[in-house]
Design a protein around this motif. Sequence first.
Motif, short mmCIF file in Angstrom:
data_model
loop_
_atom_site.label_atom_id
_atom_site.label_comp_id
_atom_site.label_asym_id
_atom_site.label_seq_id
_atom_site.Cartn_x
_atom_site.Cartn_y
_atom_site.Cartn_z
N THR A 29 -0.80 -12.74 -6.73
CA THR A 29 -1.91 -12.19 -5.96
C THR A 29 -1.66 -12.35 -4.46
O THR A 29 -1.36 -13.44 -3.98
CB THR A 29 -3.22 -12.91 -6.32
OG1 THR A 29 -3.47 -12.74 -7.73
CG2 THR A 29 -4.38 -12.34 -5.53
N ASN A 33 -6.95 -8.56 2.04
CA ASN A 33 -7.54 -7.27 1.73
C ASN A 33 -8.15 -6.74 3.02
O ASN A 33 -9.21 -7.21 3.47
CB ASN A 33 -8.60 -7.40 0.64
CG ASN A 33 -9.13 -6.06 0.17
OD1 ASN A 33 -9.54 -5.22 0.98
ND2 ASN A 33 -9.13 -5.85 -1.14
N ASN A 276 -7.62 -8.06 -5.09
CA ASN A 276 -7.09 -6.74 -5.43
C ASN A 276 -8.18 -5.73 -5.76
O ASN A 276 -8.02 -4.52 -5.51
CB ASN A 276 -6.14 -6.85 -6.64
CG ASN A 276 -4.97 -7.76 -6.38
OD1 ASN A 276 -4.41 -7.77 -5.29
ND2 ASN A 276 -4.57 -8.53 -7.39
#
Length: 757
Positions: A29, A33, A276
């Motif tokens: 991960t 973002n 995500n």
Amino acid sequence: MGRKSFKSRKGKSKGGSDRSSNQKNYAETIKDNDSFKQYYKNQNILPDDAEFDEFYRVLKTTLPTTFRVTGTRSNALQLREVVQNVLVPSMQSIEVDGQIYEPPMPIPWYPDNFGWQVNAPRSVLRKSQEFSSFQKFIVSETEAGNISRQEAVSMVPPLLMDIKPHMWVLDMCAAPGSKTAQIIEAVHANDLLNELPTGLVVANDADYKRSHMLVHQSKRLQSPCFIATNHYGQQIPAMHVKDENGKLAAWQFDRVLCDVPCSGDGTLRKNETIWNDWSQNQALGLHRTQVQIFLRGAQLTKVGGRIVYSTCSFNPVENEAVVAEVLRLTDGALEIKDMSHELPELKRKPGLTNWKVMTKDGEYITSLDDIKGDRQRSKFPASVFPPENVESLHLDRCLRIYPHQQNTGGFFVAVFDKVKPLTAADRVHEGKSDLDAHEMQQSEANEEKLVEAVGGGQEGEDQQQAVSATAEPSAAEGNASETPGSKRPAEDVSSSTNNIAQQQPAVKKQKQDVPQIKEAPFQLMSPDNPDVNALTEYFGIDPAFPRDQFILRCEEEAKNRTIYFCSKSVRSILQSKDWDKLHVVNTGVRLFVRQGSLGDESLAAPFRLTSDGLPLLERVMVDDRRKIKISDEAQEEDLKTLLMAPDMPRVEELSASTQEKMQKLGVGSCIFEFDVAKAFNKPLDKTLSLSLPVWKGKNRVNLLINKHDKRSLCQRIFGVTGSSDAAASKPVVAAPSSSNDDADQVKSSDQQPEQKQ
């Protein structure tokens, strides 16, 4: 808390969850973002750039492990003694790979040192013997239900509810039940005074399987005041019950917790897949449902009562916008409380009074007029925008908790007092209405339609998918991790005569409330039932102990197989003519389970005590006719024999003093009482008492607790692991029989399955 998190809908069948993303290793991960970062910068949630950067940096770090000591009040005090005076002192200045680590520390703002935080990472917990022992303790006590591995900020809402033992409390979206456990503990705050609470705790969840988690989570508390139900939060039904004066009134609650399903981006530190999957569309899809649930909660709150609204989201669309809309719809019935003086050591920020709204296309808009096309405009919630009177709403009194402030997750909490009537039920309770039962039901039906009307214009499939996605269990909270609550779009409300409902667009007719799964029925036992009479005499139960609150839950042909006990408040619900409207998953405390076949006359009292009901029963036994107090010199010997024997021990394996006492008892249930403080390596400040339910056969004794409780006690008292643990956790199961010789073969009371229709 994870209940509020959502997966991307790509690659997911309708009503299912996206399993492909669940296969990703957390190490893969990328904790970044840009859409998330820019969205919240534009929202100005933290005006200072340096502070926002610190907030964003902390979001990328691992969340500390936090836990809360749970259980009955006496049990909680005992466990706190173990943590504070035995485990933590052995973990001072622990060095691993050249670095000194702090021992577990109390959460500064959690009352009475019942909340704890562990800052050492898992790798250190494995390498250090002292930390490893502590970790095993946490695991075993969590399995037994004595400790709740709950995220720290999740503990805040119940603490702000100001719950007293006499209050009726509703938890609207409760699973998996960590907050419910806090509520039950508050209702039982006077347990040490040997008082049975007059309050009531109703814990509801929209998902049937997850509603059973509420029962598991509340196991150690074993409250006779507890009811677990299965409804959509916005459709919790109207019920009519009699008050203490015998007057019929709609049920309402002194305290309501409205911890709604949300997008869950406040849980980024433990639910890493959100990095995500994050999208502000999730907040837009949930807004109306959050308003619906909150509004239904306001209707079910008494005038003078309190309702707490909370999410684990940073998004003002799910937070301040929902609060502003419900304040508008309730028209002065609710007032936001200033909680700045509560939990003074908890660091928080004020609520927002201005925010921006983004469309699904990523465009910021200031009103519905900015959306092109009537069809698209009809799908967009008008209430997500800051209202014109926002400054007068006191939204700054809301609490925003950010991760960088105290090394926690993110949370939003708002506390409200209900200051004037909102429903017909309010007016009847205040004596300001003479509505009869039929008129009240009709008025309440219209009010329920008002809640449904708030969902007007939302696409049903979009809304259903937004809350059907299931989050993966959190590494920090294990099985206590939460997943999204189910919900449904609103019904047709075109016939509603409610003025507020008419302000909302008409909507398509949708399916009804949660389909009811047939549960075994509950029924009250007669106070003069022969089994109640026999058990009262056999165990020496105080004649003042209520005899009209024993209940059964079984099919007709298995009547009196298991006997439960409920509080007076639960009894009033059971006696309601509207009882069949309530989808009840569980209620009552299991006290006795029949040993042997029905009609068996060979035993004086053919019932065995349960570990569930022992804390309640022990305090109302007026003498020691079925109690055996273990002598000081036999404490360790007998306790090890009971907990660690691979099979049911023979009577002669116990100490001579215990054998002598047992000879005076006939075959049947009894209680062994221990004082186990001396079994620890270091003395405790207070005595640790321990009562255990035992079945005494002709030749053997059987400890009637389940494998998790055995393992927990072995770990807590003797520090035993490995093969002895395995022996202690081996379930002892044999078929009950009616003969006294075979009466030695008794199931553990916690391994007896519930009977269902």
